[in-house]
Scaffold this motif. Structure first.
Motif, PDB file in Angstrom:
ATOM      1  N   ILE A  64      12.369  49.097   0.234  1.00 52.34           N
ATOM      2  CA  ILE A  64      12.769  50.055   1.268  1.00 52.34           C
ATOM      3  C   ILE A  64      12.439  51.446   0.738  1.00 52.34           C
ATOM      4  N   SER A  65      11.867  52.281   1.584  1.00 53.31           N
ATOM      5  CA  SER A  65      11.537  53.650   1.206  1.00 53.31           C
ATOM      6  C   SER A  65      12.405  54.623   1.993  1.00 53.31           C
ATOM      7  N   ASP A  71      11.262  44.285   3.433  1.00 53.96           N
ATOM      8  CA  ASP A  71      12.526  43.850   2.809  1.00 53.96           C
ATOM      9  C   ASP A  71      13.079  42.606   3.494  1.00 53.96           C
ATOM     10  N   LEU A  80      15.712  51.504  -8.440  1.00 52.54           N
ATOM     11  CA  LEU A  80      15.692  52.785  -7.736  1.00 52.54           C
ATOM     12  C   LEU A  80      14.644  53.693  -8.381  1.00 52.54           C
ATOM     13  N   CYS A  88      11.957  51.809   6.279  1.00 54.64           N
ATOM     14  CA  CYS A  88      12.230  53.181   5.812  1.00 54.64           C
ATOM     15  C   CYS A  88      13.153  53.868   6.821  1.00 54.64           C
ATOM     16  N   TYR A  98      23.620  55.861  -5.226  1.00 52.54           N
ATOM     17  CA  TYR A  98      23.181  54.532  -5.661  1.00 52.54           C
ATOM     18  C   TYR A  98      24.250  53.875  -6.532  1.00 52.54           C
ATOM     19  N   ALA A 100      20.471  51.189   2.630  1.00 50.78           N
ATOM     20  CA  ALA A 100      19.477  50.372   1.934  1.00 50.78           C
ATOM     21  C   ALA A 100      20.144  49.354   1.015  1.00 50.78           C
ATOM     22  N   PHE A 116      14.539  50.543  -4.025  1.00 53.32           N
ATOM     23  CA  PHE A 116      14.603  51.639  -3.060  1.00 53.32           C
ATOM     24  C   PHE A 116      13.775  52.786  -3.609  1.00 53.32           C
TER      25      PHE A 116
END
Length: 345
Positions: free
Chosen positions: A276-277, A339, A187, A293, A204, A173, A248
């Motif tokens: 984005i998931s 995205d 996030l 996703c 992350y 992501a 995210f």
């Protein structure tokens, strides 16, 4: 094999205390419970309702403990149903039944699990929703009952676990966002001590560092698995002097609230905020723009859990040699349009 009265006499406590300790009642202190369980195991004691199963050496049941939470009561989360189905297909070949054990939100999860351990009610156990420090793992390792965790933990070592590949999802992501020019990336993390939150947070930070991006704690928010939390996410991020251009999400339901709140504020998801998931899930498949996703094979997760557990049960271990210590079934990106934007000017 001793009875309750003999155990009580040996330990110098009442038969009622022994009974409550063996049945996992919360009014027995931890040290007394430990002494009772240790004495019961050493003397081969089993409660009457489990004696026959223990004499046969099997209950033909596998337990799957899940932790209920108030915010999940009205949500449609298909994750566990998919995992249960895959597990039961494997277990059924060996004439084993899957016993789902939902721990109520008000119940201490250690005490709840201890009830089933003390009764020797299952031949093996799956523990979901692992915490960073999880005393259930210590309990299972001392019990001698085969077990597997769905999720990792810093507690204990040498036990089998199956986890989702959060690291790859986060890295993928962040790479996608950066490739489109995003530099301020937010996030969301789960609220509480569940272990995958720390895994995602660390991944992350590492992904940002790999791209030379600065970590900003203001861009990290906690949420529950409910769509209304998305409203607060948008309000808090837009209040920053330098709002993010991408985010995210750990919980896919949050995207519904984010979409709604952005539009209430005259902004458009996928245009003014790239999203984005983590997980593809039926609840969000029809929102527009389509949500980018990750697809996770619930079959892979359930089958891996079943195999890891069966590898530890003597009568089935020959069919599953080597066992499984740790495994992360792969995740696959499902590209949507949420995205597909460059950072707003």
């Amino acid at each position: 094999m001793k009875g309750i009265a003999q155990l009580a006499q040996q330990l110098g406590i009442s038969t009622g205390t022994v009974s409550r300790a063996l049945n996992g009642k919360p009014d027995v202190n931890a040290e007394t419970r430990r002494r009772v369980l240790e004495a019961a195991r050493s003397q081969g004691y089993a409660p009457n309702h489990a004696a026959r199963a223990l004499a046969q050496g099997a209950t033909h049941q596998v337990g799957f403990m899940i932790q209920l939470a108030p915010e999940n009561a009205s949500s449609n989360d298909y994750f566990f149903m998919g995992v249960f189905d895959a597990m039961q297909r494997v277990l059924d070949k060996h004439e084993l039944d899957l016993l789902v054990l939902p721990c109520p939100s008000h119940q201490d999860h250690y005490t709840y699990l201890q009830r089933f351990v003390s009764r020797s009610a299952v031949d093996g156990m799956i523990l979901a929703s692992t915490m960073r420090t999880d005393p259930r793992i210590t309990l299972m390792q001392s019990s001698g009952i085969p077990f597997v965790t769905l999720g990792r933990s810093s507690t204990g070592s040498g036990y089998s676990w199956i986890d989702l590949d959060f690291e790859t999802a986060v890295e993928t992501a962040i790479d996608r966002f950066v490739a489109r020019g995003h530099r301020r990336i937010a996030l969301t993390l789960p609220d509480g001590e569940i272990n995958f939150g720390s895994v995602v947070h660390q991944s992350y930070r590492q992904a940002l560092a790999r791209h030379g991006l600065e970590y900003d704690e203001q861009l990290v928010l906690t949420t529950h698995r409910r769509e209304d939390d998305g409203d607060g996410v948008v309000d808090r991020l837009l209040a920053l002097s330098a709002p993010p251009t991408a985010i995210f999400l750990m919980y896919e339901l949050t995207a519904i609230g984010i979409y709604r709140r952005l539009r209430e504020r005259g902004l458009e998801p996928g245009r003014d905020l790239a999203i984005i998931s983590f997980r593809d899930e039926p609840t969000i498949r029809f929102i527009e723009p389509s949500l980018t996703c990750f697809h996770i094979s619930l079959d892979d997760v359930g089958i891996a859990l079943a195999h890891a557990l069966l590898a530890q049960i003597p009568q089935f271990s020959k069919a599953y040699p080597g066992g499984i210590i740790g495994k992360r079934p792969p995740v696959t990106l499902v590209a949507g349009r949420s995205d597909a934007c460059d950072p707003p000017a």
